[in-house]
Design a protein around this motif. Sequence first.
Motif, PDB file in Angstrom:
ATOM      1  N   GLY A 316       0.828  -1.205   0.000  1.00 55.35           N
ATOM      2  CA  GLY A 316       0.000   0.000   0.000  1.00 55.35           C
ATOM      3  C   GLY A 316       0.860   1.252   0.000  1.00 55.35           C
ATOM      4  N   GLY A 317       1.970   1.176   0.739  1.00 63.43           N
ATOM      5  CA  GLY A 317       2.878   2.305   0.781  1.00 63.43           C
ATOM      6  C   GLY A 317       3.443   2.624  -0.587  1.00 63.43           C
ATOM      7  N   GLU A 318       3.774   1.574  -1.325  1.00 62.68           N
ATOM      8  CA  GLU A 318       4.310   1.807  -2.679  1.00 62.68           C
ATOM      9  C   GLU A 318       3.250   2.430  -3.579  1.00 62.68           C
ATOM     10  OE1 GLU A 318       6.049  -1.790  -4.194  1.00 62.68           O
ATOM     11  OE2 GLU A 318       7.581  -1.774  -2.620  1.00 62.68           O
ATOM     12  N   ILE A 319       1.997   1.941  -3.433  1.00 61.82           N
ATOM     13  CA  ILE A 319       0.923   2.530  -4.238  1.00 61.82           C
ATOM     14  C   ILE A 319       0.752   3.998  -3.863  1.00 61.82           C
ATOM     15  CG2 ILE A 319      -1.502   2.343  -4.899  1.00 61.82           C
ATOM     16  CD1 ILE A 319      -1.422  -0.556  -4.019  1.00 61.82           C
ATOM     17  N   ALA A 320       0.738   4.262  -2.542  1.00 61.46           N
ATOM     18  CA  ALA A 320       0.560   5.640  -2.093  1.00 61.46           C
ATOM     19  C   ALA A 320       1.700   6.518  -2.590  1.00 61.46           C
ATOM     20  CB  ALA A 320       0.496   5.683  -0.570  1.00 61.46           C
ATOM     21  N   GLN A 321       2.893   5.922  -2.667  1.00 60.18           N
ATOM     22  CA  GLN A 321       4.035   6.676  -3.169  1.00 60.18           C
ATOM     23  C   GLN A 321       3.828   7.091  -4.614  1.00 60.18           C
ATOM     24  OE1 GLN A 321       7.215   4.188  -1.413  1.00 60.18           O
ATOM     25  NE2 GLN A 321       8.573   5.505  -2.558  1.00 60.18           N
ATOM     26  N   LEU A 324      -0.137   8.985  -4.751  1.00 57.72           N
ATOM     27  CA  LEU A 324      -0.389  10.185  -3.941  1.00 57.72           C
ATOM     28  C   LEU A 324       0.886  10.986  -3.697  1.00 57.72           C
ATOM     29  CD1 LEU A 324      -2.628   8.512  -1.209  1.00 57.72           C
ATOM     30  CD2 LEU A 324      -3.388   9.620  -3.303  1.00 57.72           C
ATOM     31  N   GLN A 325       1.980  10.540  -4.301  1.00 56.45           N
ATOM     32  CA  GLN A 325       3.287  11.179  -4.069  1.00 56.45           C
ATOM     33  C   GLN A 325       3.605  11.236  -2.573  1.00 56.45           C
ATOM     34  OE1 GLN A 325       1.192  12.838  -6.573  1.00 56.45           O
ATOM     35  NE2 GLN A 325       2.286  11.329  -7.807  1.00 56.45           N
ATOM     36  N   MET A 326       3.212  10.179  -1.890  1.00 53.36           N
ATOM     37  CA  MET A 326       3.514  10.093  -0.461  1.00 53.36           C
ATOM     38  C   MET A 326       4.996   9.761  -0.306  1.00 53.36           C
ATOM     39  SD  MET A 326       1.549   9.766   2.433  1.00 53.36           S
ATOM     40  CE  MET A 326       0.165   8.683   2.191  1.00 53.36           C
ATOM     41  N   PRO A 327       5.730  10.487   0.544  1.00 57.35           N
ATOM     42  CA  PRO A 327       7.145  10.148   0.700  1.00 57.35           C
ATOM     43  C   PRO A 327       7.337   8.755   1.326  1.00 57.35           C
ATOM     44  CG  PRO A 327       6.493  11.916   2.193  1.00 57.35           C
ATOM     45  CD  PRO A 327       5.331  11.662   1.305  1.00 57.35           C
ATOM     46  N   ALA A 328       8.360   8.065   0.889  1.00 54.19           N
ATOM     47  CA  ALA A 328       8.613   6.708   1.391  1.00 54.19           C
ATOM     48  C   ALA A 328       8.825   6.724   2.892  1.00 54.19           C
ATOM     49  CB  ALA A 328       9.836   6.123   0.689  1.00 54.19           C
ATOM     50  N   ALA A 329       9.426   7.801   3.385  1.00 55.71           N
ATOM     51  CA  ALA A 329       9.720   7.869   4.810  1.00 55.71           C
ATOM     52  C   ALA A 329       8.441   7.874   5.637  1.00 55.71           C
ATOM     53  CB  ALA A 329      10.540   9.123   5.108  1.00 55.71           C
ATOM     54  N   ALA A 330       7.344   8.395   5.071  1.00 58.56           N
ATOM     55  CA  ALA A 330       6.083   8.443   5.819  1.00 58.56           C
ATOM     56  C   ALA A 330       5.619   7.029   6.152  1.00 58.56           C
ATOM     57  CB  ALA A 330       5.024   9.177   5.015  1.00 58.56           C
ATOM     58  N   ILE A 331       5.850   6.099   5.225  1.00 57.98           N
ATOM     59  CA  ILE A 331       5.440   4.719   5.465  1.00 57.98           C
ATOM     60  C   ILE A 331       6.306   4.096   6.545  1.00 57.98           C
ATOM     61  CG2 ILE A 331       5.092   2.473   4.389  1.00 57.98           C
ATOM     62  CD1 ILE A 331       3.264   4.710   3.380  1.00 57.98           C
ATOM     63  N   GLN A 332       7.596   4.410   6.483  1.00 65.45           N
ATOM     64  CA  GLN A 332       8.530   3.906   7.487  1.00 65.45           C
ATOM     65  C   GLN A 332       8.104   4.395   8.875  1.00 65.45           C
ATOM     66  OE1 GLN A 332      12.494   5.146   6.494  1.00 65.45           O
ATOM     67  NE2 GLN A 332      13.395   3.920   8.127  1.00 65.45           N
ATOM     68  N   LEU A 333       7.743   5.654   8.943  1.00 68.00           N
ATOM     69  CA  LEU A 333       7.301   6.243  10.199  1.00 68.00           C
ATOM     70  C   LEU A 333       6.019   5.574  10.677  1.00 68.00           C
ATOM     71  CD1 LEU A 333       7.815   8.460  12.253  1.00 68.00           C
ATOM     72  CD2 LEU A 333       6.498  10.000  10.844  1.00 68.00           C
ATOM     73  N   PHE A 334       5.133   5.329   9.725  1.00 64.70           N
ATOM     74  CA  PHE A 334       3.866   4.671   9.993  1.00 64.70           C
ATOM     75  C   PHE A 334       4.108   3.306  10.648  1.00 64.70           C
ATOM     76  CE2 PHE A 334       0.029   2.415   8.427  1.00 64.70           C
ATOM     77  CZ  PHE A 334      -0.931   3.313   8.838  1.00 64.70           C
ATOM     78  N   GLN A 335       5.058   2.559  10.100  1.00 61.90           N
ATOM     79  CA  GLN A 335       5.368   1.239  10.653  1.00 61.90           C
ATOM     80  C   GLN A 335       5.971   1.349  12.050  1.00 61.90           C
ATOM     81  OE1 GLN A 335       7.896  -0.428   7.613  1.00 61.90           O
ATOM     82  NE2 GLN A 335       6.184  -1.244   6.441  1.00 61.90           N
TER      83      GLN A 335
END
Lengths: 366, 364
Positions: A316-321, A324-335
């Motif tokens: 999902g993080g990759e899709i959001a990236q 939605l141009q979501m930064p990869a770090a946001a997913i890392q933080l999320f985890q």
Amino acid sequence: MLKLEKRQRPSEVWSYATPVIAVLLTMVFGGLLFMALGKDPFVAIRTIFWDPLFSEFAFFYRPQLLVKGAPLVLIAIGLSYGFRAGIWNIGAEGQYIVGAIFAAAAGLALYPMEARWLIFPLMVLAGAFGGFLWAMIPGILKVRFGTNEILVSLMLVYVAEQLLASMALGALKNPEGFGFPGSRNLAQWSSSQNLEIVAGSGMHWGVVVAFLAVIGTYVTMSRHVLGFQIRLTGQSPRAAAFSGVNPARLVLVSLGVSGALAGLAGMFEVTGPAGQISIDFNAGYGFTAIIVAFLGRLHPIGIMLAGGLMALTYIGGEIAQSQLQMPAAAIQLFQGMLLFFLLAVDVVTHYRVRWRRPASARVAAE
Amino acid sequence: MDLGTFSPVLLIASLMVAATPILLASIGELVAERAGVLNLGVEGMMITGAVCGFILAVEIGNPWVGFLGAALGGALLSLLFALLTQILLSNQVATGLALTLFGLGLSALLGQGYIGVRAPSLPRVDLGPLSDLPYVGRIVFGQDLMVYISLALVAAVWAVLKYTRAGLILRAVGENHAAAHALGYNVVAVRTAAIAFGGACAGLGGGYLSLVRVPQWTEGMTAGAGWIALAIVVFASWRPWRLLLGAYLFGGITGLQLNIQAGGLSLLNILPAILISVGIVTLLVQLFRHLRGGPVARRTMITGQLLVAAGIVLAGLNRLFPDMRIDQAFWLSASPYLVTILVLVVMSAGRAPGSLGKTFHAST
């Protein structure tokens, strides 16, 4: 005033409920984080948790769930042995890398022989052995010299990363690679490739082994004396020592198992999804697996579910990236947040929250 | 041995710079551990400090504001750890790991727009004629102010722990939290303060890394420095002055390997010198202990002698087989981590604070 009262024994209901609550809390606070980044929180959460499974293109993402989940589950299952007994192997990332290097080296030594029956099993063994060996370093140092296994296993992650770079640029570099760093492609060599067993399912050999590890660990933990010893040591090291558990042996066994499983995960990754030994081969599975292990409450079935969920956040993080141009770090933080909330909520498993009036108020009332 | 174009003075001065981030982070962790808290989140707090400090310094254009921000960032993150371990009574090992994972993600997110930006530089202290003294001037009087602050911090921590009532209370809480509680001390408050101090120091160390040492922001730039700081606290047996020795030793190794890589020196030429000097330092530490009437660890003595012997043998081999080749980049880059492991094995750690890592819950 709120007071915490220690429970006689951990609450069973809460031990099932807390991971779910933690996930929900992470979604809420993750949503706030995404909002702060200027994204619609509901769209973001849907993209991460719903789209990979049920959207129009889900047929493409669903197999990825197994591909990303398998290494996480394999590593986390291994970690659960030690974590349960209070032995902290946090260097699974290093064992994963070394497993991949050993496997690739064993296979490439025989290149370009066409003998899958020999080479693939050999690589599996080499991968497990590599991870095992790397985990034995903190194990033996702890048993022999009383060295702290947390620090040693973690230091070895950095050493393994340097070794990986050195291998990708030196000993294992593809001689026909036009000077680019990285080994030969192991996913394209029929003797070593770890492809899907059923096309389009994402089911490769690593997934099979992960399921076997789950079953094997379930049986070990609930039926075998080793599982009993591990649980006993985790709950009361003194009682375990009196009942004849050999702590040194337990350290070596639990580190060895987790190292071997992490090495296997590395082997299946390098021969399949990653394809080659390269400088950026490792993607942090070894660290994320720590979250998976805790989220799964160190129980094999729980770890399997948690591994699936964590894989979902990766995909999902990759899709959001991309969408939605979501930064990869946001997913890392999320985890990272997920583990925090889990540890925070877990207080209710071991303690009862009671409302108590302050002592002064009580005296006044009497 | 050929040192090429190296100036030993500049080398020592740069080693001090290399050691300062680890020194700052480890002195903070030492205080937290003396209060009985094992915070494995040093790496996470350090990198958060690094990014907070860098952003503030760049935005405001003053490195001192940056350092303030770095300390605040580290302290804020550590309060999260305090909330979980002290109030919600979570496992300290797991929470520390969570803090590191969280901090790595947070810093990567915060630092996105700042990759490749240059930070305002921190001027070196210039004491005029003193700084111009040959050899000593540059090393003793020519550092930047943070190096002196870090040294002062070590002295202050030592003095507070040893001579003040506050230090005594802190140690009591760390040695036996039940007894300290029974005496009426507020265990949770003392520990929270110690955790926050540790976080601020780790943040400062991270800030020094991104503002002075590198000086740039890159993702994951601490590269294990926080973990090495944790190892140094063990190495130092929870004593400030030994911590100083440890941090400078490690800073030396890190700085030296970078210098060797950059200078294109052959590792084989310099490795014997490293082995011999590490061995001698080990022996000196033992000698020092012996002179103060302490017991001498046989194992450590033997290892020290072995290191010296290995260095001499290697130097001899070097002479005999000048063409011996090893993958130098690997050994150099891995050396700080390998040395950390070696030191953890060789140094038989002193006694840890009695309540280290244990959860405190007052039942009444």
